[in-house]
Each structure stands twice: as C-alpha cells, then as structure tokens.
Write a protein that holds these residues in place. Structure first.
Motif, mmCIF file in Angstrom:
data_model
loop_
_atom_site.group_PDB
_atom_site.id
_atom_site.type_symbol
_atom_site.label_atom_id
_atom_site.label_comp_id
_atom_site.label_asym_id
_atom_site.label_seq_id
_atom_site.Cartn_x
_atom_site.Cartn_y
_atom_site.Cartn_z
ATOM 1 N N ARG A 283 44.344 37.322 53.522
ATOM 2 C CA ARG A 283 43.023 37.030 54.095
ATOM 3 C C ARG A 283 42.681 37.939 55.270
ATOM 4 O O ARG A 283 42.021 37.557 56.212
ATOM 5 N N ARG A 284 43.173 39.161 55.167
ATOM 6 C CA ARG A 284 42.861 40.190 56.161
ATOM 7 C C ARG A 284 42.057 41.291 55.479
ATOM 8 O O ARG A 284 42.131 41.455 54.265
ATOM 9 N N MET B 86 41.242 36.230 46.520
ATOM 10 C CA MET B 86 40.542 34.950 46.445
ATOM 11 C C MET B 86 40.676 34.381 45.046
ATOM 12 O O MET B 86 41.039 35.095 44.110
ATOM 13 N N VAL B 87 40.373 33.098 44.950
ATOM 14 C CA VAL B 87 40.415 32.401 43.672
ATOM 15 C C VAL B 87 38.987 32.086 43.253
ATOM 16 O O VAL B 87 38.187 31.608 44.061
ATOM 17 N N ILE B 88 38.672 32.373 42.004
ATOM 18 C CA ILE B 88 37.393 31.983 41.415
ATOM 19 C C ILE B 88 37.698 31.440 40.023
ATOM 20 O O ILE B 88 38.288 32.151 39.197
ATOM 21 N N HIS B 89 37.339 30.201 39.808
ATOM 22 C CA HIS B 89 37.611 29.519 38.532
ATOM 23 C C HIS B 89 39.081 29.661 38.126
ATOM 24 O O HIS B 89 39.388 30.020 36.986
ATOM 25 N N ASN B 90 39.969 29.394 39.067
ATOM 26 C CA ASN B 90 41.414 29.361 38.849
ATOM 27 C C ASN B 90 42.055 30.719 38.561
ATOM 28 O O ASN B 90 43.242 30.792 38.271
ATOM 29 N N ASP B 91 41.292 31.783 38.636
ATOM 30 C CA ASP B 91 41.849 33.122 38.500
ATOM 31 C C ASP B 91 41.901 33.764 39.879
ATOM 32 O O ASP B 91 41.063 33.486 40.734
ATOM 33 N N GLU C 142 34.932 35.793 54.293
ATOM 34 C CA GLU C 142 34.770 34.367 54.568
ATOM 35 C C GLU C 142 35.640 33.502 53.653
ATOM 36 O O GLU C 142 36.111 32.449 54.054
ATOM 37 N N VAL C 143 35.838 33.945 52.424
ATOM 38 C CA VAL C 143 36.627 33.163 51.469
ATOM 39 C C VAL C 143 37.966 33.817 51.146
ATOM 40 O O VAL C 143 38.663 33.378 50.229
ATOM 41 N N ALA C 144 38.325 34.833 51.900
ATOM 42 C CA ALA C 144 39.613 35.492 51.691
ATOM 43 C C ALA C 144 40.743 34.485 51.847
ATOM 44 O O ALA C 144 40.766 33.698 52.785
ATOM 45 N N GLY C 145 41.652 34.493 50.883
ATOM 46 C CA GLY C 145 42.794 33.590 50.916
ATOM 47 C C GLY C 145 42.463 32.178 50.477
ATOM 48 O O GLY C 145 43.285 31.275 50.614
ATOM 49 N N LYS C 146 41.263 31.965 49.931
ATOM 50 C CA LYS C 146 40.817 30.617 49.560
ATOM 51 C C LYS C 146 40.221 30.617 48.158
ATOM 52 O O LYS C 146 40.086 31.647 47.526
#
Length: 115
Positions: A14-15, A21-26, A46-50
């Motif tokens: 997240r740097r 990031m995860v989108i739809h479990n990928d 903003e969504v890094a690591g999430k």
C-alpha cells in the motif's frame, strides 16, 4: 492456475512503490498504472492494500477499463477470504428495507395511539 494471494499479503502493498488491491476477489498490481489512471493516482492509493470492489463499481468503469484491468491481475484470494459483492449489496438492501419497515411501523403505531 491462479496464484493464491492472501489479504495479509495484499495489505503489505500500500505504498506508491508497490500498489496492490483486490477487485471481485482477484488481486491486481496497479503500481505501473498509477500515472496513467484517469482518476489520478490518489484514487488508487486510497484503496492500496485493500478491497477496492465497492469503489470500482461505484465509479461505473467502462468495458474498456474492465478489459484493461485484466493486464494487472497477479492472482486471486484464497476461497476462505473471498466475498461476494452481490451478497454484500443484498445484505445492505435488507438492512435498508428493515429500517424503512421499522419507520413505517413507528408511524402506524403513533397514529393508532393518537386516536
């Protein structure tokens, strides 16, 4: 076969130098896309690591954007960590319906008590 990547591993990236990031479990490594992203790098950071599924869907990305996303896929979450975006939306829908029902019931009871 997809590489299995845990949420714990995703959280380590997240740097600006490493953005996963995860989108739809990928799982996606979008580090090299930061400067090209039309919404700016901050929206990705903003969504890094999430899990960025909700934000990705809220923006309403085009079919072209969804196709481009495939280029950055590096793996998938393990089965026990997968969530269903539709299932999450369904839970929210039921919570909103329950709240609306409670409000209507409150008005009905108040009206009945005032008679």
């Amino acid at each position: 076969m997809d590489q299995i990547i845990t949420l714990e591993e995703v959280k380590k990236h997240r740097r600006k130098s490493s953005v996963w990031m995860v989108i739809h479990n990928d799982v996606y490594d979008v580090t090299s896309f930061l400067e090209e992203h039309p919404g700016g790098e901050d929206s990705l950071l903003e969504v890094a690591g999430k899990d960025g599924t909700q934000g990705f869907e809220d923006v309403g990305h085009s079919d072209d954007a969804r196709e481009l996303l495939k280029k950055y896929k590096i793996g998938s979450l393990p089965p026990q960590q997968k969530t269903s975006f539709i299932q999450d939306c369904s839970k929210l829908k039921w919570a909103v319906l329950a709240l609306a029902g409670a409000i209507v019931l409150g008005f009905v009871i108040k009206k009945a008590m005032n008679k």
